[in-house]
Design a protein around this motif. Structure first.
Motif, short mmCIF file in Angstrom:
data_model
loop_
_atom_site.label_atom_id
_atom_site.label_comp_id
_atom_site.label_asym_id
_atom_site.label_seq_id
_atom_site.Cartn_x
_atom_site.Cartn_y
_atom_site.Cartn_z
N ALA A 82 45.58 79.08 -4.20
CA ALA A 82 45.09 79.53 -2.88
C ALA A 82 44.96 81.05 -2.88
O ALA A 82 43.98 81.61 -2.40
N GLU A 83 45.99 81.70 -3.44
CA GLU A 83 45.98 83.17 -3.46
C GLU A 83 44.77 83.69 -4.24
O GLU A 83 44.10 84.63 -3.82
N GLN A 84 44.48 83.05 -5.36
CA GLN A 84 43.40 83.58 -6.21
C GLN A 84 42.02 83.37 -5.61
O GLN A 84 41.12 84.16 -5.85
N LEU A 96 66.73 75.80 -11.63
CA LEU A 96 65.79 76.89 -11.89
C LEU A 96 64.90 77.13 -10.68
O LEU A 96 64.63 78.25 -10.28
N THR A 97 64.44 76.05 -10.09
CA THR A 97 63.52 76.17 -8.95
C THR A 97 63.53 74.89 -8.12
O THR A 97 63.91 73.82 -8.61
N ASP A 98 63.08 75.05 -6.88
CA ASP A 98 62.87 73.88 -6.01
C ASP A 98 61.39 73.54 -5.98
O ASP A 98 60.93 72.79 -5.13
N SER A 99 60.61 74.11 -6.90
CA SER A 99 59.16 74.01 -6.86
C SER A 99 58.66 72.87 -7.73
O SER A 99 58.71 72.97 -8.97
N GLY A 100 58.21 71.81 -7.09
CA GLY A 100 57.68 70.67 -7.86
C GLY A 100 58.75 69.85 -8.53
O GLY A 100 58.45 68.97 -9.33
N GLN A 139 48.00 74.64 -6.78
CA GLN A 139 49.33 75.05 -6.28
C GLN A 139 49.15 76.33 -5.48
O GLN A 139 48.02 76.80 -5.31
N GLY A 140 50.25 76.93 -5.00
CA GLY A 140 50.14 78.07 -4.08
C GLY A 140 49.30 79.22 -4.64
O GLY A 140 48.45 79.79 -3.94
N ARG A 141 49.49 79.54 -5.90
CA ARG A 141 48.77 80.68 -6.47
C ARG A 141 47.28 80.41 -6.58
O ARG A 141 46.49 81.34 -6.64
N MET A 193 71.39 85.82 -8.87
CA MET A 193 71.24 84.59 -9.63
C MET A 193 70.96 83.51 -8.59
O MET A 193 71.78 83.27 -7.71
N ARG A 194 69.79 82.90 -8.67
CA ARG A 194 69.42 81.89 -7.66
C ARG A 194 69.76 80.49 -8.15
O ARG A 194 69.30 80.07 -9.20
N LEU A 195 70.58 79.80 -7.36
CA LEU A 195 70.88 78.40 -7.62
C LEU A 195 69.98 77.60 -6.68
O LEU A 195 70.27 77.48 -5.49
N LYS A 198 54.46 72.35 -3.40
CA LYS A 198 55.50 71.92 -4.33
C LYS A 198 56.91 72.09 -3.75
O LYS A 198 57.88 71.71 -4.36
N LYS A 199 56.97 72.74 -2.60
CA LYS A 199 58.28 72.92 -1.96
C LYS A 199 58.37 71.94 -0.78
O LYS A 199 58.53 70.77 -0.99
N ASP A 200 58.15 72.45 0.46
CA ASP A 200 58.27 71.55 1.61
C ASP A 200 57.19 70.47 1.65
O ASP A 200 57.33 69.48 2.36
N1 F0G Z 1 54.87 81.75 -2.08
C1 F0G Z 1 56.20 81.56 -2.13
C2 F0G Z 1 57.05 82.01 -0.98
C3 F0G Z 1 56.78 80.95 -3.26
O1 F0G Z 1 58.09 80.79 -3.30
C4 F0G Z 1 55.94 80.54 -4.31
C5 F0G Z 1 56.50 79.92 -5.52
C6 F0G Z 1 54.56 80.75 -4.20
C7 F0G Z 1 54.05 81.36 -3.08
C8 F0G Z 1 53.60 80.35 -5.30
O2 F0G Z 1 53.44 78.99 -5.31
O3 F0G Z 1 54.31 78.27 -7.54
O4 F0G Z 1 52.87 76.78 -6.16
O5 F0G Z 1 51.90 78.77 -7.24
N2 F0G Z 1 57.73 79.87 -5.80
C9 F0G Z 1 58.38 79.21 -6.90
C10 F0G Z 1 59.83 79.60 -6.94
C11 F0G Z 1 57.71 79.34 -8.20
O6 F0G Z 1 60.51 79.22 -7.93
O7 F0G Z 1 60.33 80.23 -6.02
P1 F0G Z 1 53.12 78.16 -6.65
#
Ligand code: F0G
Length: 466
Positions: free
Chosen positions: A103-105, A49-53, A99-101, A411-413, A263-265
């Motif tokens: 930071a965005e918020q 589903l995802t590489d996130s976390g 998590q990333g979002r 479809m993302r694997l 949660k990725k790299d």
């Molecule tokens: N930026 C990119 C390029 C992302 O791929 C993601 C999350 C986020 C920001 C947001 O980060 O989930 O930690 O809040 N991508 C996940 C995915 C969810 O499945 O591609 P987050």
């Protein structure tokens, strides 16, 4: 004879996964409203589903979790993290976020406010491509998100080393004609939305310089920064003898701010960063927003142990043996599929294989979600969970209610880091090849329940006849 690349780790702890029968999967999928997001993870055999976390932490990361300092304020682990950020990226100011979002918020509303003070009446962010939560936070902050991705990325069969690049002509035009409204440019490395595709060093330099020359802040969305650096080393002869760490420093030298989903790299299960090179005033303002939204400025919604694990994960991400084996595994799956004639975004991306469902199911309309149909069929066949990146995720125009056109039906694997072996990849490939052979029997989907926003996560579907 070329030798295969073994993983640069051995397995110290295993987590059993459960193979199910087709009948069990059928009933699980029906219960989930034909939406893999609603499946229980114990009903999934291989979860792409995802590489996130979803990656595995190293023994060093786990060991350092015990050293996490859980102080509410001034945690040792925060200082370790912030020193690591300074070492790796040359950024002075670090705010941890959940998590990333996160930071965005905390960041985007501040930048929009600043742009408005300078005269922006219709604030806009420009990016090679905004990730979907990034776009959502841009919009929540009252701005528009515009993507300026290069044309080659739209044709999956074209091989181009740098499908994550900005279309620099478009960027220069926007800056020329709309400068006062531009809040910031966001350089997404790698570019997830078009297939985990890298952006070249030259393109990063050019895009950033254009922005800087016009006083526009440059943000890097750094979720997959190390994978992007590895692609630069592999594909740009100018960098073939450079260390990954030097390439990372050069990429980040162009940014004023970076946001990161760690949660990725970053190799952790939870965590993110919002960092500033030297703009102390903006950093202070972001800290002020961090407190009510994420938590106090030295923990940002994380436990001390999470920050400790992140500090180690960021360093491990730069390890070239790790990157070689990681990227090779994704490529291995991609090539296996290609050899059987399955259309994918080419070249294979850094974190996932993006299967072109539009080509596999040409007569299923975007509003009947061909990539979701394929995800369901793959799950039923094999217990492998993939994710739709297409019209379903794109959603509707909030003003007109019309389905927004999507650039792709993917479809993302998605391959978690250090988690599955190539044998798992073989199983995924063989299963998908079998599904594609029976593609003309697959049925389009329509909504049984459609949430108003972010519908992909909770929608329910039924099958219809072709
Ligand atoms: N930026 C990119 C390029 C992302 O791929 C993601 C999350 C986020 C920001 C947001 O980060 O989930 O930690 O809040 N991508 C996940 C995915 C969810 O499945 O591609 P987050």
């Amino acid at each position: 004879m070329s030798r295969s690349i073994p993983e640069p780790w051995r397995i110290k702890m295993v987590e059993p996964i459960r193979m199910t029968t087709k009948a069990q999967r059928k009933s699980a999928l029906i219960e989930a409203g034909l939406n893999p997001f609603i499946l229980k993870s114990e009903d999934v055999f291989i979860d792409l589903l995802t590489d996130s976390g979803t990656g595995a932490m190293s023994d060093r990361q786990w060991a350092n979790m015990f050293l996490g300092d859980e102080a509410y304020a001034g945690s040792k682990s925060y200082y370790l993290l912030s020193q690591t950020v300074e070492q790796l990226f040359d950024f002075q100011y670090t705010i941890p976020v959940h998590q990333g979002r996160g930071a965005e918020q905390i960041l985007f509303p501040l930048l929009v406010e600043l742009a408005k003070e300078k005269g922006a009446s219709e604030p806009v962010f420009l990016s090679n491509h905004h990730f979907d939560t990034t776009k959502a936070h841009v919009e929540i902050a009252g701005a528009k998100a515009k993507n300026l991705i290069c044309a080659s990325s739209l044709q999956t069969e074209i091989v181009d080393d740098w499908k994550g690049n900005f279309d620099l002509n478009k960027l220069s035009n926007e800056i020329k004609h709309n400068c006062k409204n531009i809040v910031a440019i966001i350089i997404t490395i790698t570019c997830n939305s078009v297939g985990g595709q890298p952006i070249s060093m030259g393109n990063i330099h050019s895009a950033a310089r254009m922005a800087r020359d016009s006083g526009i802040p440059v943000i890097i969305d750094a979720a997959r920064f190390a994978e992007n650096a590895y692609f630069i080393k592999q594909r740009d002869s100018q960098f073939s003898h450079e260390s990954i760490s030097k390439i990372v420093k050069e990429m980040f030298s162009e940014a004023d701010i970076f946001t990161m989903s760690a949660k990725k790299d970053g190799m952790v299960n939870i965590g993110g960063l919002c960092c500033f090179r030297n703009n102390e005033s903006l950093f202070r303002q972001a800290q002020t927003r961090c407190v009510p939204m994420e938590g106090f400025i030295t923990y940002g919604g994380l436990a001390g142990r999470d920050m400790a694990a992140m500090a180690i994960g960021l360093q491990e991400a730069l390890n070239e043996d790790h990157l070689r084996s990681r990227i090779a595994q994704v490529e291995y799956l991609g090539h296996k599929l290609q050899q059987s004639g399955i259309p994918i975004q080419t070249p294979v991306g850094g974190h996932a294989v993006f299967v072109d469902a539009r080509k596999i199911l040409p007569d299923i309309k975007p509003e009947n979600f061909p990539a979701q149909v394929l995800c369901n069929a793959l799950y039923l066949e094999s217990g492998v969970r993939a994710v739709e990146i297409g019209s379903l995720m794109m959603g509707r125009d909030p003003m007109t209610g019309q389905q927004e056109p999507s650039l792709f039906e993917f479809m993302r694997l998605t391959i978690p880091r250090r988690t599955y072996t190539d044998n798992h990849m073989n199983y995924v490939a063989d299963s998908l090849i079998d599904v594609v052979k029976k593609a003309d029997m697959l049925k389009p989907l329509e909504f049984e329940y459609e949430p108003k926003i972010l519908r992909q996560f909770t929608a329910r579907f039924r099958e219809i006849e072709r």
